[in-house]
Write an enzyme that holds these catalytic residues in place. Sequence first.
Site, PDB file in Angstrom:
ATOM      1  N   ASN A 185      -8.122  -5.190  -9.663  1.00  0.00           N
ATOM      2  CA  ASN A 185      -7.058  -4.341  -9.099  1.00  0.00           C
ATOM      3  C   ASN A 185      -5.886  -4.172 -10.011  1.00  0.00           C
ATOM      4  O   ASN A 185      -4.863  -4.594 -10.058  1.00  0.00           O
ATOM      5  CB  ASN A 185      -6.459  -4.480  -7.877  1.00  0.00           C
ATOM      6  CG  ASN A 185      -6.020  -3.810  -7.017  1.00  0.00           C
ATOM      7  OD1 ASN A 185      -5.390  -2.624  -7.921  1.00  0.00           O
ATOM      8  ND2 ASN A 185      -5.725  -3.689  -5.921  1.00  0.00           N
ATOM      9  N   TYR A 213       2.582  -6.182 -10.007  1.00  0.00           N
ATOM     10  CA  TYR A 213       3.164  -7.565  -9.753  1.00  0.00           C
ATOM     11  C   TYR A 213       3.868  -8.243 -10.966  1.00  0.00           C
ATOM     12  O   TYR A 213       4.926  -8.619 -11.024  1.00  0.00           O
ATOM     13  CB  TYR A 213       2.151  -8.543  -8.999  1.00  0.00           C
ATOM     14  CG  TYR A 213       1.768  -7.977  -7.504  1.00  0.00           C
ATOM     15  CD1 TYR A 213       2.813  -7.802  -6.709  1.00  0.00           C
ATOM     16  CD2 TYR A 213       0.273  -7.646  -7.323  1.00  0.00           C
ATOM     17  CE1 TYR A 213       2.325  -7.492  -5.499  1.00  0.00           C
ATOM     18  CE2 TYR A 213       0.211  -7.341  -6.175  1.00  0.00           C
ATOM     19  CZ  TYR A 213       1.059  -7.116  -5.137  1.00  0.00           C
ATOM     20  OH  TYR A 213       0.535  -6.781  -3.655  1.00  0.00           O
ATOM     21  N   GLU A 266      -2.321 -12.890  -2.965  1.00  0.00           N
ATOM     22  CA  GLU A 266      -3.570 -12.593  -3.582  1.00  0.00           C
ATOM     23  C   GLU A 266      -3.981 -11.550  -3.849  1.00  0.00           C
ATOM     24  O   GLU A 266      -3.824 -10.301  -3.037  1.00  0.00           O
ATOM     25  CB  GLU A 266      -4.852 -13.318  -2.574  1.00  0.00           C
ATOM     26  CG  GLU A 266      -4.723 -14.554  -2.478  1.00  0.00           C
ATOM     27  CD  GLU A 266      -4.821 -15.060  -0.802  1.00  0.00           C
ATOM     28  OE1 GLU A 266      -5.015 -14.262  -0.204  1.00  0.00           O
ATOM     29  OE2 GLU A 266      -4.541 -16.345  -0.592  1.00  0.00           O
ATOM     30  N   ARG A 274       2.436   6.837  -7.885  1.00  0.00           N
ATOM     31  CA  ARG A 274       2.993   7.060  -9.144  1.00  0.00           C
ATOM     32  C   ARG A 274       4.480   7.885  -9.082  1.00  0.00           C
ATOM     33  O   ARG A 274       4.760   8.469  -9.981  1.00  0.00           O
ATOM     34  CB  ARG A 274       2.167   7.766 -10.064  1.00  0.00           C
ATOM     35  CG  ARG A 274       0.643   7.172 -10.417  1.00  0.00           C
ATOM     36  CD  ARG A 274       0.872   5.687 -10.803  1.00  0.00           C
ATOM     37  NE  ARG A 274       0.809   5.682 -12.320  1.00  0.00           N
ATOM     38  CZ  ARG A 274       1.182   4.655 -13.094  1.00  0.00           C
ATOM     39  NH1 ARG A 274       1.853   3.486 -12.356  1.00  0.00           N
ATOM     40  NH2 ARG A 274       1.210   4.719 -14.347  1.00  0.00           N
ATOM     41  N   ARG A 275       5.313   7.422  -8.215  1.00  0.00           N
ATOM     42  CA  ARG A 275       6.577   7.951  -7.964  1.00  0.00           C
ATOM     43  C   ARG A 275       7.431   6.881  -7.723  1.00  0.00           C
ATOM     44  O   ARG A 275       8.563   7.069  -7.188  1.00  0.00           O
ATOM     45  CB  ARG A 275       6.435   8.894  -6.712  1.00  0.00           C
ATOM     46  CG  ARG A 275       5.662   9.811  -6.627  1.00  0.00           C
ATOM     47  CD  ARG A 275       6.122  10.837  -5.409  1.00  0.00           C
ATOM     48  NE  ARG A 275       5.023  11.723  -5.047  1.00  0.00           N
ATOM     49  CZ  ARG A 275       5.060  12.445  -3.958  1.00  0.00           C
ATOM     50  NH1 ARG A 275       6.030  12.461  -3.159  1.00  0.00           N
ATOM     51  NH2 ARG A 275       4.072  13.509  -3.817  1.00  0.00           N
ATOM     52  N   GLY A 276       6.980   5.477  -7.961  1.00  0.00           N
ATOM     53  CA  GLY A 276       8.080   4.422  -8.016  1.00  0.00           C
ATOM     54  C   GLY A 276       8.139   3.722  -6.641  1.00  0.00           C
ATOM     55  O   GLY A 276       9.152   2.846  -6.333  1.00  0.00           O
ATOM     56  N   ALA A 321       0.708  -1.038   0.028  1.00  0.00           N
ATOM     57  CA  ALA A 321       0.099   0.089   0.124  1.00  0.00           C
ATOM     58  C   ALA A 321       0.695   1.312  -0.166  1.00  0.00           C
ATOM     59  O   ALA A 321       1.937   1.206   0.796  1.00  0.00           O
ATOM     60  CB  ALA A 321      -0.916   0.193   1.157  1.00  0.00           C
ATOM     61  N   VAL A 322       0.502   2.225  -0.831  1.00  0.00           N
ATOM     62  CA  VAL A 322       0.975   3.508  -0.843  1.00  0.00           C
ATOM     63  C   VAL A 322       0.257   4.603  -0.633  1.00  0.00           C
ATOM     64  O   VAL A 322      -0.992   4.495  -1.187  1.00  0.00           O
ATOM     65  CB  VAL A 322       1.819   3.757  -2.179  1.00  0.00           C
ATOM     66  CG1 VAL A 322       2.323   5.066  -2.459  1.00  0.00           C
ATOM     67  CG2 VAL A 322       2.946   2.741  -2.573  1.00  0.00           C
TER      68      VAL A 322
HETATM   69  C1  LIG Z   1      -0.951  -0.481  -6.264  1.00  0.00           C
HETATM   70  C2  LIG Z   1      -0.234   0.604  -5.506  1.00  0.00           C
HETATM   71  C3  LIG Z   1       0.649  -0.187  -4.184  1.00  0.00           C
HETATM   72  C4  LIG Z   1       1.051   1.064  -6.387  1.00  0.00           C
HETATM   73  O1  LIG Z   1       1.758   2.149  -5.879  1.00  0.00           O
HETATM   74  P1  LIG Z   1       2.631   3.097  -6.559  1.00  0.00           P
HETATM   75  O2  LIG Z   1       3.832   3.468  -5.598  1.00  0.00           O
HETATM   76  O3  LIG Z   1       1.755   4.217  -6.880  1.00  0.00           O
HETATM   77  O4  LIG Z   1       3.444   2.289  -7.717  1.00  0.00           O
HETATM   78  P2  LIG Z   1       4.736   2.750  -8.537  1.00  0.00           P
HETATM   79  O5  LIG Z   1       4.561   4.217  -8.870  1.00  0.00           O
HETATM   80  O6  LIG Z   1       5.810   2.239  -7.779  1.00  0.00           O
HETATM   81  O7  LIG Z   1       4.360   2.000  -9.910  1.00  0.00           O
HETATM   82  C5  LIG Z   1       4.854   0.690 -10.076  1.00  0.00           C
HETATM   83  C6  LIG Z   1       3.886  -0.053 -11.142  1.00  0.00           C
HETATM   84  O8  LIG Z   1       2.805  -0.281 -10.565  1.00  0.00           O
HETATM   85  C7  LIG Z   1       1.657  -0.378 -11.748  1.00  0.00           C
HETATM   86  N1  LIG Z   1       0.781   0.669 -11.368  1.00  0.00           N
HETATM   87  C8  LIG Z   1       0.685   1.612 -10.368  1.00  0.00           C
HETATM   88  N2  LIG Z   1      -0.209   2.342 -10.460  1.00  0.00           N
HETATM   89  C9  LIG Z   1      -0.857   2.271 -11.707  1.00  0.00           C
HETATM   90  C10 LIG Z   1      -1.969   2.681 -12.193  1.00  0.00           C
HETATM   91  N3  LIG Z   1      -2.832   3.816 -11.633  1.00  0.00           N
HETATM   92  N4  LIG Z   1      -2.663   1.765 -13.297  1.00  0.00           N
HETATM   93  C11 LIG Z   1      -1.778   0.952 -13.754  1.00  0.00           C
HETATM   94  N5  LIG Z   1      -0.515   0.539 -13.408  1.00  0.00           N
HETATM   95  C12 LIG Z   1      -0.172   1.067 -12.364  1.00  0.00           C
HETATM   96  C13 LIG Z   1       2.584  -0.045 -13.104  1.00  0.00           C
HETATM   97  O9  LIG Z   1       3.036  -1.367 -13.520  1.00  0.00           O
HETATM   98  C14 LIG Z   1       3.799   0.684 -12.310  1.00  0.00           C
HETATM   99  O10 LIG Z   1       4.986   0.575 -13.349  1.00  0.00           O
HETATM  100  P3  LIG Z   1       5.144   1.603 -14.461  1.00  0.00           P
HETATM  101  O11 LIG Z   1       5.393   2.867 -13.739  1.00  0.00           O
HETATM  102  O12 LIG Z   1       6.446   1.232 -14.893  1.00  0.00           O
HETATM  103  O13 LIG Z   1       4.051   1.653 -15.212  1.00  0.00           O
HETATM  104  C15 LIG Z   1      -1.059   1.603  -5.065  1.00  0.00           C
HETATM  105  O14 LIG Z   1      -1.910   2.018  -6.146  1.00  0.00           O
HETATM  106  C16 LIG Z   1      -1.916   1.309  -3.936  1.00  0.00           C
HETATM  107  O15 LIG Z   1      -1.514   1.427  -2.662  1.00  0.00           O
HETATM  108  N6  LIG Z   1      -3.159   0.694  -4.174  1.00  0.00           N
HETATM  109  C17 LIG Z   1      -4.275   0.628  -2.988  1.00  0.00           C
HETATM  110  C18 LIG Z   1      -3.827  -0.590  -2.101  1.00  0.00           C
HETATM  111  C19 LIG Z   1      -3.854  -1.906  -3.181  1.00  0.00           C
HETATM  112  O16 LIG Z   1      -4.684  -2.062  -3.837  1.00  0.00           O
HETATM  113  N7  LIG Z   1      -2.706  -2.715  -2.882  1.00  0.00           N
HETATM  114  C20 LIG Z   1      -2.661  -3.868  -3.379  1.00  0.00           C
HETATM  115  C21 LIG Z   1      -3.321  -5.146  -2.586  1.00  0.00           C
HETATM  116  S1  LIG Z   1      -2.778  -6.637  -3.015  1.00  0.00           S
END
Ligand SMILES: CC(C)(COP(=O)(O)OP(=O)(O)OC[C@H]1O[C@@H](n2cnc3c(N)ncnc32)[C@H](O)[C@@H]1OP(=O)(O)O)[C@@H](O)C(=O)NCCC(=O)NCCS
Length: 151
Positions: A110, A117, A105, A79-81, A72-73
């Site tokens: 999502n 992943y 899972e 969207r900052r890696g 979770a972020v």
């Molecule tokens: C999923 C989550 C953890 C991604 O966090 P984030 O820090 O924004 O992700 P990153 O910036 O590191 O992105 C890494 C990769 O994730 C994927 N990704 C992240 N956000 C995305 C979006 N809005 N749409 C599509 N792909 C996405 C992409 O593959 C991305 O790689 P890219 O930048 O080369 O396209 C975040 O959206 C979150 O906390 N979601 C709610 C909680 C959740 O659903 N957790 C998973 C439960 S199993």
Amino acid sequence: MKDSIEVVTSEAAGQLAEIEAECFQHPLEKRQIARLLEDGNTCFLAARDGEVLTGSVWVQTVLDEGYIGNVAVRPAYRRRGIADALLEALDRLAGERGLSFLTLEVRSSNRPAVSLYEKHGYARVGLRPAYYSDPREDAVLMSKYWKQEKP
Ligand SMILES: CC(C)(COP(=O)(O)OP(=O)(O)OC[C@H]1O[C@@H](n2cnc3c(N)ncnc32)[C@H](O)[C@@H]1OP(=O)(O)O)[C@@H](O)C(=O)NCCC(=O)NCCS
């Protein structure tokens, strides 16, 4: 980003609960997180921006098996890696602990998480129909394997 990922202890339970509350409809509560942090099998990794923990992931290990809990972020930091950095840190943890696989899972709808992943080498290995409720939805099982040297 890679260097800002740290293993956190029970002092972080409050901020980890905040992250859960910002990210999930059914978040883990602080006392549940505190219990996990003390069970000896669960490791929480977190990303930091100054005093703020911005994202987290937890993993439970049993022998050479790793089970990922929530990644979770906080919405303001997405969207900052940060999730990329957390999964890279999990890979390092898997190497240090000699894990054979990491598995998780995720809700089938999502897309951000499934995409995350897949980007990090997790493959779809199964489906649990109607595993989630509210809303009812399938869980996709995803795993990443490492080949361990046999002695
Ligand atoms: C999923 C989550 C953890 C991604 O966090 P984030 O820090 O924004 O992700 P990153 O910036 O590191 O992105 C890494 C990769 O994730 C994927 N990704 C992240 N956000 C995305 C979006 N809005 N749409 C599509 N792909 C996405 C992409 O593959 C991305 O790689 P890219 O930048 O080369 O396209 C975040 O959206 C979150 O906390 N979601 C709610 C909680 C959740 O659903 N957790 C998973 C439960 S199993």
